[in-house]
Design an enzyme around this catalytic site. Sequence first.
Site, short mmCIF file in Angstrom:
data_model
loop_
_atom_site.label_atom_id
_atom_site.label_comp_id
_atom_site.label_asym_id
_atom_site.label_seq_id
_atom_site.Cartn_x
_atom_site.Cartn_y
_atom_site.Cartn_z
N GLY A 45 -4.65 -2.90 -9.16
CA GLY A 45 -4.18 -3.09 -10.52
C GLY A 45 -2.94 -3.96 -10.50
O GLY A 45 -2.25 -4.05 -9.48
N GLN A 50 4.79 -7.56 -13.52
CA GLN A 50 4.80 -7.89 -12.08
C GLN A 50 4.60 -9.38 -11.83
O GLN A 50 4.78 -9.83 -10.69
CB GLN A 50 3.71 -7.09 -11.35
CG GLN A 50 3.98 -5.59 -11.36
CD GLN A 50 2.93 -4.84 -10.58
OE1 GLN A 50 1.87 -4.56 -11.09
NE2 GLN A 50 3.21 -4.54 -9.32
N CYS A 98 2.66 0.16 -4.49
CA CYS A 98 2.86 -0.82 -5.56
C CYS A 98 3.19 -2.17 -4.94
O CYS A 98 4.01 -2.25 -4.03
CB CYS A 98 4.01 -0.36 -6.45
SG CYS A 98 4.35 -1.49 -7.81
N LEU A 99 2.56 -3.23 -5.44
CA LEU A 99 2.80 -4.55 -4.89
C LEU A 99 4.25 -4.99 -5.08
O LEU A 99 4.74 -5.83 -4.32
CB LEU A 99 1.85 -5.58 -5.54
CG LEU A 99 0.36 -5.36 -5.25
CD1 LEU A 99 -0.49 -6.29 -6.09
CD2 LEU A 99 0.05 -5.54 -3.77
N HIS A 140 -0.36 4.37 -13.46
CA HIS A 140 0.59 3.62 -12.62
C HIS A 140 0.89 2.26 -13.26
O HIS A 140 2.06 1.87 -13.39
CB HIS A 140 0.01 3.44 -11.21
CG HIS A 140 0.87 2.59 -10.33
ND1 HIS A 140 1.60 3.09 -9.29
CD2 HIS A 140 1.15 1.25 -10.36
CE1 HIS A 140 2.28 2.10 -8.73
NE2 HIS A 140 2.02 0.98 -9.35
N GLU A 141 -0.16 1.54 -13.67
CA GLU A 141 0.04 0.21 -14.27
C GLU A 141 0.75 0.33 -15.61
O GLU A 141 1.61 -0.48 -15.94
CB GLU A 141 -1.30 -0.52 -14.44
CG GLU A 141 -2.06 -0.79 -13.14
CD GLU A 141 -1.19 -1.39 -12.04
OE1 GLU A 141 -0.27 -2.15 -12.35
OE2 GLU A 141 -1.43 -1.04 -10.87
N HIS A 144 4.45 0.37 -15.59
CA HIS A 144 5.10 -0.95 -15.51
C HIS A 144 5.41 -1.50 -16.90
O HIS A 144 6.40 -2.19 -17.09
CB HIS A 144 4.20 -1.95 -14.77
CG HIS A 144 4.19 -1.78 -13.29
ND1 HIS A 144 5.30 -1.96 -12.50
CD2 HIS A 144 3.19 -1.45 -12.43
CE1 HIS A 144 4.98 -1.76 -11.23
NE2 HIS A 144 3.71 -1.44 -11.15
NI NI Z 1 2.77 -1.01 -9.35
#
Ligand code: NI
Length: 190
Positions: A45, A50, A98-99, A140-141, A144
């Site tokens: 995701g 991000q 998480c990226l 999670h997304e 953000h």
């Molecule tokens: Ni993340």
Amino acid sequence: MILPITAYGHPTLKKIASDIDKDYPNLKTIIDDMFETMYFSRGVGLAAPQVDLSIRLLVIDASPYVDDFPEAKDFKKVMINAHIIEESGEEWAFNEGCLSVPDIREDVLRKSKIRIQYCDENFNTYDEVYEGVCARIIQHEYDHLEGILFVERLASLKKMLLKRKLTEISKGNIKVDYRMKFPNQYRRKK
Ligand code: NI
């Protein structure tokens, strides 16, 4: 085009993202680029903050989870103007990463079921309920979009133990095989 991913500490990751309308410039390209960036960095995701855009847009492809979670099959989504209406069910722990926070994975507790309203890329509206790993990825997304990172949901002792590592991430002192964008205050002189 593969876009750089904002790193822990970047101001865009701390903002509450805004709704957009269908005239938002280059939306189709942004969505394509977000998928490309997500696949390249092997995420399931990616949220617009991000890629340094403070808008309520997220992309998801849960296919890497199919072997362990049958509900992940064909769970590929673009969600625009996402708003979680309700979270319910028992809390359960799932190991998240998480990226924007490379090399850190921790168990996070979240409720098992969500109801969410959103638009797809053609601005058709949906009001849907998700459970299991699909709900988890959305949650999670979605965080953000609310300016929250998963590490902020950990117990305070755990957070304390991660503090130094997080500072190093925000300074760019990490090895990642995808491009990242670090907070301005740490930008190194050329
Ligand atoms: Ni993340």
